[in-house]
Design an enzyme around this catalytic site. Structure first.
Site, mmCIF file in Angstrom:
data_model
loop_
_atom_site.group_PDB
_atom_site.id
_atom_site.type_symbol
_atom_site.label_atom_id
_atom_site.label_comp_id
_atom_site.label_asym_id
_atom_site.label_seq_id
_atom_site.Cartn_x
_atom_site.Cartn_y
_atom_site.Cartn_z
ATOM 1 N N GLU A 120 0.855 -1.201 0.000
ATOM 2 C CA GLU A 120 0.000 0.000 0.000
ATOM 3 C C GLU A 120 0.881 1.238 0.000
ATOM 4 O O GLU A 120 2.103 1.151 0.185
ATOM 5 C CB GLU A 120 -0.949 -0.024 1.204
ATOM 6 C CG GLU A 120 -2.012 -1.103 1.051
ATOM 7 C CD GLU A 120 -3.024 -1.136 2.169
ATOM 8 O OE1 GLU A 120 -3.329 -0.068 2.723
ATOM 9 O OE2 GLU A 120 -3.496 -2.235 2.502
ATOM 10 N N HIS A 234 -9.361 9.672 3.408
ATOM 11 C CA HIS A 234 -8.870 8.668 2.457
ATOM 12 C C HIS A 234 -9.055 9.224 1.053
ATOM 13 O O HIS A 234 -10.121 9.750 0.730
ATOM 14 C CB HIS A 234 -9.652 7.359 2.632
ATOM 15 C CG HIS A 234 -8.961 6.182 2.012
ATOM 16 N ND1 HIS A 234 -8.844 6.024 0.660
ATOM 17 C CD2 HIS A 234 -8.336 5.113 2.567
ATOM 18 C CE1 HIS A 234 -8.175 4.900 0.407
ATOM 19 N NE2 HIS A 234 -7.856 4.335 1.555
ATOM 20 N N ARG A 293 -0.877 9.328 2.346
ATOM 21 C CA ARG A 293 -2.314 9.499 2.126
ATOM 22 C C ARG A 293 -2.761 10.958 2.119
ATOM 23 O O ARG A 293 -3.609 11.361 1.331
ATOM 24 C CB ARG A 293 -3.027 8.748 3.250
ATOM 25 C CG ARG A 293 -4.385 8.319 2.934
ATOM 26 C CD ARG A 293 -4.906 7.441 4.042
ATOM 27 N NE ARG A 293 -4.745 6.046 3.725
ATOM 28 C CZ ARG A 293 -5.100 5.068 4.560
ATOM 29 N NH1 ARG A 293 -5.591 5.354 5.747
ATOM 30 N NH2 ARG A 293 -4.946 3.817 4.219
ATOM 31 N N HIS A 348 -11.686 9.409 7.120
ATOM 32 C CA HIS A 348 -11.350 7.990 7.275
ATOM 33 C C HIS A 348 -10.895 7.640 8.689
ATOM 34 O O HIS A 348 -11.268 6.598 9.209
ATOM 35 C CB HIS A 348 -10.244 7.665 6.272
ATOM 36 C CG HIS A 348 -9.882 6.224 6.186
ATOM 37 N ND1 HIS A 348 -10.794 5.242 5.850
ATOM 38 C CD2 HIS A 348 -8.698 5.583 6.387
ATOM 39 C CE1 HIS A 348 -10.190 4.058 5.840
ATOM 40 N NE2 HIS A 348 -8.929 4.229 6.183
ATOM 41 N N ARG A 383 -1.592 8.977 9.317
ATOM 42 C CA ARG A 383 -1.381 7.542 9.569
ATOM 43 C C ARG A 383 -0.954 6.795 8.303
ATOM 44 O O ARG A 383 -1.493 7.016 7.217
ATOM 45 C CB ARG A 383 -2.673 6.917 10.102
ATOM 46 C CG ARG A 383 -2.563 5.436 10.364
ATOM 47 C CD ARG A 383 -3.776 4.909 11.083
ATOM 48 N NE ARG A 383 -4.968 4.915 10.293
ATOM 49 C CZ ARG A 383 -5.260 4.016 9.349
ATOM 50 N NH1 ARG A 383 -4.421 3.031 9.083
ATOM 51 N NH2 ARG A 383 -6.383 4.089 8.679
HETATM 52 C C1 SIN Z 1 -7.330 0.930 2.763
HETATM 53 O O1 SIN Z 1 -7.578 -0.240 2.526
HETATM 54 O O2 SIN Z 1 -7.008 1.745 1.904
HETATM 55 C C2 SIN Z 1 -7.441 1.398 4.165
HETATM 56 C C3 SIN Z 1 -6.340 0.864 4.966
HETATM 57 C C4 SIN Z 1 -6.154 1.714 6.170
HETATM 58 O O3 SIN Z 1 -6.873 2.665 6.367
HETATM 59 O O4 SIN Z 1 -5.226 1.456 6.896
#
Ligand code: SIN
Length: 533
Positions: A120, A234, A293, A348, A383
């Site tokens: 990610e 998010h 993010r 988020h 985060r």
């Molecule tokens: C996501 O799947 O993008 C969210 C993961 C997260 O918020 O840690």
């Protein structure tokens, strides 16, 4: 409402997400009697259920993991808290998620049962355990069943904590409400695990019950609450009605973000091969779609303002094969992912919360907090993806162990006199006030803030809180207490944002005189972000 006879327990846990479950499990394993109360009526009502991406673990390079957490936090994370997270990650995951709950994490295709680690944004390596992009429900379902079967644990659903029971600086449990009946629950230790604040914003990836209950109860009881200005949005929630999350894992596997600019230089073939227009993230950050993010969320908002739309282009991957649950969700909602999924940011996660130490202890005696309602210091100003379930698990276990080690006996204290002397709330009272709160938070305390906007937000939320407080004096309905929690939490966010004049991570201040979609502003932003660690 009537108040019933006192209940007592060694440990009262409030909230049924992963953090609350972990605290309950650890305390129960150590022989404590645990009462877990949750206003959730179904597992789905807890935010953990909604978690898509997964659980980050430490692989060959633990120091690299720590560096990634700190870099994503815009350098604001507490290195000692990050050490606790990373150094306890693998044991916690192995013990609870793998051995106790047997979570069916995806394995690689070699048939050797090795985990398939996902990637990610802002992670330097593949280190995320996941179950497709529905990890939360595959963790929380077995967790709740395991606690249901544990002889030391009692779970009471549809039961809300309204207020903490305090005496002389100590917390002795909470006043809870179930089916309109109020009851003081006295506990040797109280663990708040009430989750986040999604209900304060119009667009959120949280369930509706995320009203900041624990944060507000703790603050009203006098606990320290920190870093509330860092509200994370998010970048990729579906842009239409009823937003749903499109996990960062999709970008981790190669999906791209495109704006609505289809310049003349695009050939007809290019236009049909890739949905949407220009790919813009490389101009904002060297890591492009895998930037932290907060950077991606602002870029998406900026490009939507500038060009009218942003889509998540999943054509570089086999979306249906790699993310069948998200593809099914798109189908269910009538969203054709082949033409790009329209996305825009949505609230988020709140990075701040009730200030706790490395064992989840708050500034109030016998009060602990874990999970999203707490502020451990791990997330700093922003985060890192897939660290929230992990943080909840690690701190939940540590708090449960600390509670058991304290082994404090419950003390029966006098319950507060919560009055219910007036008629029911006016029709649509809470709905109307929530709408006002959301409008204020969206307009002034979203992705970009100005000092003037924060002043307006402060005045509006204070006014609202005054109106709500007037009703709380004589009424005790759950929705009224949720509204109070939401207004108190909003005020904490607005106050923290107003007092912090440093633009950092999720707390992004813009110049009031500048046009935020102006190219000059944009290039300054790119420079700032490109210079980040
Ligand atoms: C996501 O799947 O993008 C969210 C993961 C997260 O918020 O840690």
């Amino acid at each position: 409402m009537s108040a019933e006879t006192d209940a007592t327990t060694d440990v009262l846990v409030v909230g049924s997400g992963v953090a609350g479950c972990a605290a309950a499990l650890a305390a129960a394993r150590a022989g404590q009697d645990v009462l877990l109360v949750t206003k959730a009526e179904r597992p789905k009502d807890a935010t953990s259920w909604w978690a898509q991406g997964g659980v980050a673990v430490s692989r060959a390079d633990a120091e690299g993991f720590k560096r990634d957490v700190i870099a994503a936090s815009d350098g604001a994370a507490d290195p000692e808290a990050v050490d606790v997270l990373v150094e306890n990650a693998n044991d916690a995951v192995e013990d609870v998620l793998v051995e106790t709950l047997d979570v069916p994490f995806d394995t690689d295709e070699n048939g050797d049962d090795a985990f398939a680690y996902g990637r990610e944004a802002a992670h330097g390596e593949r280190r995320i355990l996941h179950v497709n992009a529905s990890t939360g429900r595959h963790v929380l379902g077995p967790f709740l069943s395991c606690l249901d079967d544990h002889p030391n644990v009692t779970i009471r659903e549809d039961t809300a904590a309204l207020e903490l029971l305090t005496r002389e600086g100590r917390v002795h449990g909470a006043m809870v409400e179930s089916d309109g009946v109020l009851e003081p629950v006295c506990a040797g230790a109280t663990v708040l695990a009430t989750g986040g604040i999604g209900a304060l914003y119009d667009r959120s990836t949280n369930p509706a019950g995320a009203t900041g209950d624990g944060i507000a109860m703790a603050a009203l009881a006098g606990a320290d609450v920190t870093d509330m200005e860092f509200v994370q949005f998010h970048p990729t929630a579906y842009a239409g009605e009823e937003p749903f999350l499109l996990s960062e894992a999709v970008r981790g596997e190669g999906a791209l973000l495109r704006n609505a600019d289809v310049s003349e230089s695009h050939s007809e073939a290019r236009k049909t091969e890739s949905p949407g227009g220009e790919r813009f993230m490389p101009e904002y950050h060297p890591d492009a779609e895998l930037a932290p993010r907060d950077v991606v969320a602002r870029a998406v908002a900026n490009e939507r303002d500038r060009t009218g739309d942003v889509v998540l282009d999943v054509s570089p991957l086999d979306f249906e094969a790699e993310f069948p649950d998200l593809a099914a969700k798109c189908d269910e909602r009538g969203v054709d992912f082949r033409t790009g999924i329209a996305v825009s940011p949505a609230e988020h996660f709140v990075c701040g919360g009730i200030d706790v130490d490395s064992q989840g202890r708050t500034s109030l005696d016998r009060l602990f907090a874990v999970g999203e309602c707490s502020r451990t210091g791990v997330h700093g100003a922003n985060r890192l993806a897939s660290t929230s379930l992990l943080e909840g698990l690690v701190w939940g276990l540590r708090a449960g162990q600390a509670v058991a080690a304290d082994d404090a006996s419950p003390v029966v204290v006098e319950a507060p006199d919560l009055r219910d002397s007036d008629p029911a709330l006016p029709e649509a009272f809470a709905e109307e006030k929530f709408d006002r709160l959301r409008r204020t938070m969206d307009e002034y305390v979203g992705l970009a803030r100005t000092p003037d906007g924060l002043r307006r937000a402060s005045a509006a939320v204070r006014r609202l809180k005054g109106e709500v407080d007037a009703y709380v004096r004589t009424r005790t309905s759950r929705e009224l207490y949720e509204l109070r929690a939401a207004t108190v939490t909003a005020l904490l966010i607005v106050r923290a944002a107003s007092e912090n004049d440093e633009s950092r991570g999720c707390h992004h201040l813009v110049d009031e005189s500048a046009d935020t979609t102006d190219a000059g502003e944009e290039s300054e932003e790119r420079e700032v972000h490109a210079g980040r660690p």
